[in-house]
Design a protein around this motif. Structure first.
Motif, short mmCIF file in Angstrom:
data_model
loop_
_atom_site.label_atom_id
_atom_site.label_comp_id
_atom_site.label_asym_id
_atom_site.label_seq_id
_atom_site.Cartn_x
_atom_site.Cartn_y
_atom_site.Cartn_z
N ASP A 1 40.79 30.74 36.98
CA ASP A 1 41.86 31.71 36.73
C ASP A 1 41.92 32.36 38.18
O ASP A 1 43.29 32.83 38.64
CB ASP A 1 41.67 32.41 35.73
CG ASP A 1 41.85 31.61 34.29
OD1 ASP A 1 42.08 30.64 34.47
OD2 ASP A 1 41.11 32.28 33.30
N ARG A 2 40.93 32.81 38.60
CA ARG A 2 41.11 33.80 40.06
C ARG A 2 41.61 33.11 41.19
O ARG A 2 42.41 33.58 41.94
CB ARG A 2 39.65 34.43 40.35
CG ARG A 2 39.25 35.55 39.32
CD ARG A 2 37.93 36.12 39.69
NE ARG A 2 37.53 37.08 38.63
CZ ARG A 2 36.72 37.96 38.79
NH1 ARG A 2 35.93 37.94 39.81
NH2 ARG A 2 36.26 39.05 38.02
N ALA B 1 43.65 30.58 40.89
CA ALA B 1 45.18 30.39 40.60
C ALA B 1 46.15 31.78 40.85
O ALA B 1 47.15 31.75 41.48
CB ALA B 1 45.11 29.98 39.01
N HIS B 2 45.31 32.74 40.46
CA HIS B 2 45.83 34.21 40.63
C HIS B 2 46.01 34.67 42.17
O HIS B 2 47.29 34.81 42.76
CB HIS B 2 45.12 35.30 39.87
CG HIS B 2 45.61 36.68 40.27
ND1 HIS B 2 46.92 37.11 39.68
CD2 HIS B 2 45.10 37.81 41.21
CE1 HIS B 2 47.00 38.31 40.01
NE2 HIS B 2 46.09 38.66 40.95
N ALA C 1 49.09 32.60 43.44
CA ALA C 1 50.30 32.78 42.78
C ALA C 1 50.50 34.22 43.71
O ALA C 1 51.90 34.83 43.51
CB ALA C 1 50.30 33.38 41.29
N SER C 2 49.56 35.03 44.24
CA SER C 2 49.83 36.62 44.61
C SER C 2 50.19 36.16 46.26
O SER C 2 50.58 37.18 46.70
CB SER C 2 48.67 37.25 44.27
OG SER C 2 47.72 36.98 45.35
#
Length: 72
Positions: free
Chosen positions: A54-55, A57-58, A61-62
């Motif tokens: 998740d981190r 992917a974040h 995405a950022s």
């Protein structure tokens, strides 16, 4: 996704310059290696696999486009 990746441009046409393709493929391999190492290290140190995914992917995405302010 190893080697011979197709890198589409904004208009959908693939990048065809051999030097650009070489650089893109080298960068892609380097990113894969670094992310794999960071993921494996985190999991070996007890971090939840899902939290690390998740981190990562974040993080992706950022990412901001270097052209973000230049679009008409």
């Amino acid at each position: 996704m190893e080697g011979s990746n197709i890198w589409p441009q904004e208009d959908g046409q693939p990048v065809s310059c051999q030097e650009k393709l070489r650089m893109l493929d080298e960068n892609w391999q380097e990113v894969q290696d670094i992310l794999r190492d960071a993921f494996e290290d985190a999991v070996l140190m007890g971090v939840s696999e899902q939290v690390m995914r998740d981190r990562l992917a974040h993080l992706v995405a950022s990412l901001q486009s270097p052209h973000q302010g230049n679009k008409a």
